[in-house]
Design a protein around this motif. Structure first.
Motif, PDB file in Angstrom:
ATOM      1  N   GLY A   1      -0.370   6.694 -15.280  1.00  0.00           N
ATOM      2  CA  GLY A   1      -0.389   5.239 -14.812  1.00  0.00           C
ATOM      3  C   GLY A   1       1.685   4.656 -14.747  1.00  0.00           C
ATOM      4  O   GLY A   1       1.809   3.463 -15.197  1.00  0.00           O
TER       5      GLY A   1
ATOM      6  N   GLU B   1      10.946  11.610 -13.495  1.00  0.00           N
ATOM      7  CA  GLU B   1      10.050  11.584 -11.973  1.00  0.00           C
ATOM      8  C   GLU B   1      10.606  11.035 -11.314  1.00  0.00           C
ATOM      9  O   GLU B   1      11.494  11.488  -9.839  1.00  0.00           O
TER      10      GLU B   1
ATOM     11  N   SER C   1       0.880  -1.108   0.071  1.00  0.00           N
ATOM     12  CA  SER C   1       0.112  -0.549  -0.112  1.00  0.00           C
ATOM     13  C   SER C   1       1.472   0.977   0.377  1.00  0.00           C
ATOM     14  O   SER C   1       1.133   1.885  -0.669  1.00  0.00           O
TER      15      SER C   1
ATOM     16  N   ASP D   1       4.130  10.200  -9.969  1.00  0.00           N
ATOM     17  CA  ASP D   1       2.791  10.020 -10.580  1.00  0.00           C
ATOM     18  C   ASP D   1       2.327  10.818 -11.674  1.00  0.00           C
ATOM     19  O   ASP D   1       1.341  11.377 -11.392  1.00  0.00           O
ATOM     20  N   ASP D   2       2.813  12.549 -11.553  1.00  0.00           N
ATOM     21  CA  ASP D   2       2.007  13.847 -11.517  1.00  0.00           C
ATOM     22  C   ASP D   2       1.755  14.328 -13.103  1.00  0.00           C
ATOM     23  O   ASP D   2       0.536  14.565 -12.618  1.00  0.00           O
TER      24      ASP D   2
ATOM     25  N   GLY E   1      -0.163  11.693 -13.988  1.00  0.00           N
ATOM     26  CA  GLY E   1      -1.470  10.435 -14.149  1.00  0.00           C
ATOM     27  C   GLY E   1      -1.155   9.720 -14.767  1.00  0.00           C
ATOM     28  O   GLY E   1      -2.298   8.854 -15.470  1.00  0.00           O
TER      29      GLY E   1
ATOM     30  N   GLY F   1       2.768   1.923  -3.389  1.00  0.00           N
ATOM     31  CA  GLY F   1       0.711   2.685  -4.025  1.00  0.00           C
ATOM     32  C   GLY F   1       1.430   3.501  -4.208  1.00  0.00           C
ATOM     33  O   GLY F   1       1.047   4.385  -5.511  1.00  0.00           O
ATOM     34  N   LYS F   2       1.304   4.241  -2.683  1.00  0.00           N
ATOM     35  CA  LYS F   2       1.074   5.838  -2.664  1.00  0.00           C
ATOM     36  C   LYS F   2       2.482   6.548  -3.117  1.00  0.00           C
ATOM     37  O   LYS F   2       2.270   7.043  -3.708  1.00  0.00           O
ATOM     38  N   GLU F   3       3.454   5.940  -2.721  1.00  0.00           N
ATOM     39  CA  GLU F   3       4.693   6.524  -3.659  1.00  0.00           C
ATOM     40  C   GLU F   3       4.537   6.294  -4.901  1.00  0.00           C
ATOM     41  O   GLU F   3       4.793   7.781  -4.722  1.00  0.00           O
ATOM     42  N   PHE F   4       4.221   5.815  -5.663  1.00  0.00           N
ATOM     43  CA  PHE F   4       4.069   5.605  -7.027  1.00  0.00           C
ATOM     44  C   PHE F   4       3.568   6.746  -7.094  1.00  0.00           C
ATOM     45  O   PHE F   4       2.784   7.372  -8.582  1.00  0.00           O
ATOM     46  N   ASP F   5       1.658   6.980  -6.751  1.00  0.00           N
ATOM     47  CA  ASP F   5       1.123   7.958  -7.140  1.00  0.00           C
ATOM     48  C   ASP F   5       1.378   9.761  -6.765  1.00  0.00           C
ATOM     49  O   ASP F   5       1.668  10.261  -7.822  1.00  0.00           O
ATOM     50  N   ARG F   6       2.365   9.563  -5.757  1.00  0.00           N
ATOM     51  CA  ARG F   6       2.340  11.355  -5.391  1.00  0.00           C
ATOM     52  C   ARG F   6       3.636  11.120  -6.704  1.00  0.00           C
ATOM     53  O   ARG F   6       3.738  12.527  -7.065  1.00  0.00           O
TER      54      ARG F   6
END
Length: 241
Positions: free
Chosen positions: A159, A165, A144, A154-155, A157, A147-152
């Protein structure tokens, strides 16, 4: 341990010793009654344990000449064998614990957690995550957080993470490390030198591909200048943003 117990309990049941440790007035033919060094099998077991576990209290030791020669070989070989046995036992207990934990794992629930798109199938990345969770190398919380680190990062969006980055994240981390580990005066000196080097542009290309060190100065989120090494093969600066 068993070999040491039997040897010292049998061949050193009583000895007058020799040289500096010799018992004055001791008669080898009447050792026990003339004050010789005595060892029972319990003493041999005790000495074997403290010797091979490298505790070595010193209250029990080989006293005869033959006993000391034997002990040199016995202790070296015995310490190695005991360490190997301890390592094997530790591995066995650890692997058995992991196997027991895997046997209690709800594979169906784990599959549902890993199958992010609910397609009923696992791609290569999802199966890798599944295997790491199954073997207990990572936890659901770890997945989890990643995944949150990946979302941060991924400016846009998309995927996916591009090189810029990923480099931006690690540039910021290294800058924080420099601020903590490097005195402020040294940081300022390095910043001035970096600015002068950047204004002069990359140095001319010399030699073959092995000579590839150049510098570019970037400003991070904290307003500090950092040096980014770039190849000099073409004399151009690689965009790291």
């Amino acid at each position: 341990i068993l070999v040491g117990t039997i040897f010292f309990g049998t061949f050193e049941s009583c000895t007058c010793s020799y040289a500096e440790s010799a018992v004055e007035g001791c008669d080898p033919d009447n050792c026990e009654e003339t004050g010789g060094y005595e060892k029972t099998y319990l003493d041999g077991f005790y000495m074997s344990c403290i010797s091979l576990t490298t505790v070595g209290f010193g209250d029990k030791a080989p006293k005869s000449e033959f006993g000391r020669i034997f002990a040199i070989v016995w202790m070296i070989v015995g310490c190695v064998l005991l360490a190997l046995c301890q390592g094997a036992l530790s591995t066995y207990v650890s692997e058995r614990g992991k196997a027991k934990a895997r046997s209690k794992l709800d594979i169906g629930a784990l599959f549902g957690v890993v199958d992010i798109d609910n397609s009923g199938q696992l791609d290569r990345f999802e199966f890798l995550t599944f295997a790491l969770l199954e073997y207990g190398l990572i936890s659901i919380d770890d997945v989890s957080e990643i995944g949150k680190e990946f979302d941060r990062l991924d400016d846009d969006g998309s995927g996916k993470l591009c090189r810029a980055e990923v480099m931006e994240k690690f540039a910021a981390v290294r800058t924080k490390c420099r601020e903590i580990c490097t005195p402020e005066s040294e940081c300022r000196s390095a910043s001035v030198r970096s600015s002068a080097r950047a204004s002069a542009g990359p140095a001319p290309v010399r030699g073959g591909p092995s000579q590839h060190r150049g510098n570019r100065v970037l400003t991070d989120d904290f307003g500090e200048e950092i040096i980014v090494e770039v190849p000099k093969k073409t004399g151009k600066v690689i965009d790291t943003e």
